[in-house]
Write a protein that holds these residues in place. Structure first.
Motif, PDB file in Angstrom:
ATOM      1  N   ASN A 281      -7.914   7.312 -28.865  1.00  0.00           N
ATOM      2  CA  ASN A 281      -8.379   5.951 -28.575  1.00  0.00           C
ATOM      3  C   ASN A 281      -9.889   5.929 -28.342  1.00  0.00           C
ATOM      4  OD1 ASN A 281      -5.809   4.846 -28.749  1.00  0.00           O
ATOM      5  ND2 ASN A 281      -5.378   5.145 -26.573  1.00  0.00           N
ATOM      6  N   LEU A 282     -10.378   6.960 -27.680  1.00  0.00           N
ATOM      7  CA  LEU A 282     -11.811   7.050 -27.401  1.00  0.00           C
ATOM      8  C   LEU A 282     -12.613   7.097 -28.698  1.00  0.00           C
ATOM      9  CD1 LEU A 282     -13.757   7.319 -24.976  1.00  0.00           C
ATOM     10  CD2 LEU A 282     -13.553   9.798 -25.197  1.00  0.00           C
ATOM     11  N   SER A 283     -12.114   7.837 -29.666  1.00  0.00           N
ATOM     12  CA  SER A 283     -12.815   7.953 -30.952  1.00  0.00           C
ATOM     13  C   SER A 283     -12.894   6.616 -31.678  1.00  0.00           C
ATOM     14  CB  SER A 283     -12.121   8.986 -31.843  1.00  0.00           C
ATOM     15  OG  SER A 283     -10.843   8.525 -32.249  1.00  0.00           O
ATOM     16  N   LYS A 284     -11.970   5.703 -31.315  1.00  0.00           N
ATOM     17  CA  LYS A 284     -11.960   4.364 -31.921  1.00  0.00           C
ATOM     18  C   LYS A 284     -12.690   3.350 -31.044  1.00  0.00           C
ATOM     19  CE  LYS A 284      -7.408   5.204 -34.005  1.00  0.00           C
ATOM     20  NZ  LYS A 284      -5.980   4.782 -33.990  1.00  0.00           N
ATOM     21  N   ASN A 285     -13.359   3.850 -30.011  1.00  0.00           N
ATOM     22  CA  ASN A 285     -14.047   2.994 -29.039  1.00  0.00           C
ATOM     23  C   ASN A 285     -13.094   2.063 -28.305  1.00  0.00           C
ATOM     24  OD1 ASN A 285     -16.966   3.333 -28.615  1.00  0.00           O
ATOM     25  ND2 ASN A 285     -17.030   3.208 -30.856  1.00  0.00           N
ATOM     26  N   SER A 286     -11.853   2.505 -28.199  1.00  0.00           N
ATOM     27  CA  SER A 286     -10.877   1.780 -27.394  1.00  0.00           C
ATOM     28  C   SER A 286     -10.870   2.437 -26.013  1.00  0.00           C
ATOM     29  CB  SER A 286      -9.493   1.860 -28.051  1.00  0.00           C
ATOM     30  OG  SER A 286      -8.526   1.220 -27.255  1.00  0.00           O
ATOM     31  N   ILE A 287     -11.802   2.001 -25.174  1.00  0.00           N
ATOM     32  CA  ILE A 287     -12.037   2.658 -23.886  1.00  0.00           C
ATOM     33  C   ILE A 287     -11.465   1.793 -22.766  1.00  0.00           C
ATOM     34  CG2 ILE A 287     -13.786   3.628 -22.354  1.00  0.00           C
ATOM     35  CD1 ILE A 287     -15.642   3.805 -24.792  1.00  0.00           C
ATOM     36  N   THR A 288     -10.596   2.388 -21.956  1.00  0.00           N
ATOM     37  CA  THR A 288      -9.960   1.641 -20.872  1.00  0.00           C
ATOM     38  C   THR A 288     -10.223   2.318 -19.531  1.00  0.00           C
ATOM     39  OG1 THR A 288      -7.890   2.885 -21.061  1.00  0.00           O
ATOM     40  CG2 THR A 288      -8.113   0.903 -22.423  1.00  0.00           C
ATOM     41  N   SER A 289     -10.057   1.534 -18.469  1.00  0.00           N
ATOM     42  CA  SER A 289     -10.296   2.069 -17.122  1.00  0.00           C
ATOM     43  C   SER A 289      -9.295   3.159 -16.758  1.00  0.00           C
ATOM     44  CB  SER A 289     -10.240   0.940 -16.090  1.00  0.00           C
ATOM     45  OG  SER A 289      -8.976   0.303 -16.119  1.00  0.00           O
ATOM     46  N   GLU A 290      -8.118   3.146 -17.415  1.00  0.00           N
ATOM     47  CA  GLU A 290      -7.112   4.172 -17.126  1.00  0.00           C
ATOM     48  C   GLU A 290      -7.633   5.573 -17.454  1.00  0.00           C
ATOM     49  OE1 GLU A 290      -6.430   1.285 -18.595  1.00  0.00           O
ATOM     50  OE2 GLU A 290      -5.198   0.436 -16.983  1.00  0.00           O
ATOM     51  N   MET A 291      -8.565   5.648 -18.400  1.00  0.00           N
ATOM     52  CA  MET A 291      -9.140   6.948 -18.749  1.00  0.00           C
ATOM     53  C   MET A 291      -9.885   7.560 -17.565  1.00  0.00           C
ATOM     54  SD  MET A 291     -10.666   6.296 -22.564  1.00  0.00           S
ATOM     55  CE  MET A 291      -9.596   5.980 -23.975  1.00  0.00           C
ATOM     56  N   LEU A 292     -10.396   6.682 -16.708  1.00  0.00           N
ATOM     57  CA  LEU A 292     -11.201   7.164 -15.584  1.00  0.00           C
ATOM     58  C   LEU A 292     -10.439   7.259 -14.278  1.00  0.00           C
ATOM     59  CD1 LEU A 292     -14.731   5.527 -15.722  1.00  0.00           C
ATOM     60  CD2 LEU A 292     -14.136   7.915 -15.959  1.00  0.00           C
TER      61      LEU A 292
END
Length: 464
Positions: A281-292
């Motif tokens: 998802n990160l590679s697709k710039n689909s960045i969410t707060s759950e990642m952090l």
């Protein structure tokens, strides 16, 4: 609208941090002019103290709550501001969307992932260099603040800022040691070893996660600069109690920064903090707060937390027996006795991902004492409102005169030799012997400056 939907809690589908906003604002609004501690809010709302604190810091940033530090207290109390009341009134509850920019949003702000490996490599390296520069600037800014704080003759405040300067310097060295190109360092081989083969996906994921962490670290440093600016303004306006309270919050931000740097240091082609799905998802710039969220506050069972605390305490004991006085990069010297609050701060600084309360620490210390590893906690109490809990790594009796001196130190911010002689009517030689003994075993701390002379003080908290 059906009856079922009408009765449904409108905050249920929201992230916990957003649920907490309305909950905290409504609670403070209900208290009117009465001040509330973090513990009060937590106990009356059902939110954890950590969530409450994070919510309050964000609400404070947007002027929706006010921090109040009462005399002789370290820990602040809180009340809703006029603007906070206005926000509640206009929003009419969370269903009308209270605008809120939470910590995760700030740390992910304007992160844009390059699509190509070469761009990830070059831009990631540039960000790494920028981190080093920003940390250097931060160290300079903290040093300037320390100069102002020294003039205040507040040794506890000096302690915090001195530690923060040292910690930032330590983190800067860690970042400096990170390879600009992680793949190039992996491809180095010793004589006789085979060249390691890496797939294109392995290389991409390593650059990708490194770039992401570099970006998040830069945003956290930006947050710390904002705290620093606010602290500077409070000092300039002579709001010393609020400044000291904010410095403790700044310390927690530096802990988050430490945790992120440690995690960035761990990233390897064979080890990732983000799952494969997150990296995709990160590679697709689909960045969410759950990642952090789980990177900042690592989920741990009670057993895992207890083992983490036990490990540090037993490590301290082992170092003490070997005659070592410093624990990693911490300014606190390891002594036979450590005030419980000082030990709590040391553990949080050294293991920032270890989310514990001081009560958790106390339970672990009592367990270690029951198992015979250490003597345990000694409570030095003058009355119901004045007491000090000291963790004894090595048993030592405390005399009545020492108890009297400790109680005196616990009531006051700091003590000079003249203060003690005046309060106790003891001779100078007796006072000095007691001061030296209590400093050597770790209960009192000593400070000396050309400007203010000699002082002794405790590292302890005022309970809420």
């Amino acid at each position: 609208m059906s009856k079922q939907n009408k009765n449904k809690n409108p905050t249920r589908s929201l992230p916990i941090i957003l649920q907490g906003i309305e909950t905290v604002l409504l609670y403070l609004n209900s208290k009117k002019k009465e001040l509330s501690s973090i513990r009060n809010i937590s106990e009356n709302t059902g939110l954890s103290m950590r969530v409450v604190k994070n919510v309050l810091l964000q609400l404070e940033k947007f002027n929706q709550v006010e921090r109040v530090v009462e005399k002789n207290n370290i820990l602040p109390k809180w009340k809703i501001s006029k603007f906070g009341k206005k926000v509640l009134k206009e929003a009419k509850g969370i269903e009308n969307n209270i605008e809120f920019f939470n910590r995760e949003d700030e740390l992910l702000y304007k992160i844009q992932i390059p699509k190509k490996i070469d761009d990830l490599k070059t831009k990631g390296s540039a960000k790494l260099q920028k981190i080093t520069k920003k940390l250097k600037d931060l160290q300079v800014d903290f040093s300037k603040l320390l100069g102002l704080i020294i003039d205040l003759n507040n040794p506890q405040f000096e302690d915090i800022m001195s530690f923060l300067i040292k910690r930032i310097k330590f983190l800067k060295q860690k970042v400096n040691n990170l390879p600009a190109d992680p793949i190039a360092s992996l491809m180095l081989k010793k004589k006789g070893e085979k060249q390691r083969k890496l797939s294109k996906n392995d290389i991409f994921d390593l650059y990708l996660e490194s770039y992401f962490f570099n970006s998040v670290i830069l945003n956290e440093i930006k947050r710390i600069f904002e705290f620093n600016d606010k602290l500077s303004n409070l000092l300039e306006n002579n709001s010393i109690s609020n400044a000291f309270s904010l410095a403790n919050d700044l310390r927690e931000e530096v802990r988050i920064l430490s945790s992120l740097v440690y995690k960035r240091e761990d990233i390897d082609v064979d080890f990732h903090h983000l799952t494969s799905e997150m990296l995709k998802n990160l590679s697709k710039n689909s960045i969410t707060s759950e990642m952090l969220s789980e990177l900042i506050e690592v989920p741990m069972s009670t057993e895992e937390k207890n083992k983490g605390v036990e490990s540090i305490v037993l490590q301290l004991l082992a170092m003490l027996k070997k005659g070592q006085i410093h624990f990693n990069d911490h300014y606190i010297e390891i002594k036979e006795n450590i005030p419980l609050f000082a030990l709590y701060q040391l553990i949080l600084d050294e293991k920032p991902s270890l989310s514990i309360t001081i009560e958790d620490l106390e339970r672990v210390i009592n367990s270690l004492a029951d198992q015979g590893y250490i003597p345990g906690i000694k409570t030095i109490q003058e009355d119901e409102n004045h007491y000090l809990k000291v963790v004894q790594l090595i048993a030592r009796d405390i005399s009545q005169d020492e108890v009297k001196l400790i109680s005196l130190a616990n009531q006051k911010q700091k003590l000079s030799l003249a203060d003690i002689m005046e309060e106790t009517k003891w001779k100078k030689s007796k006072c000095m012997k007691l001061l030296i003994d209590l400093t050597e075993v770790g209960i009192l701390k000593y400070s000396k400056s050309f400007l203010h002379g000699e002082y002794w003080y405790l590292v302890s908290r005022q309970d809420e």
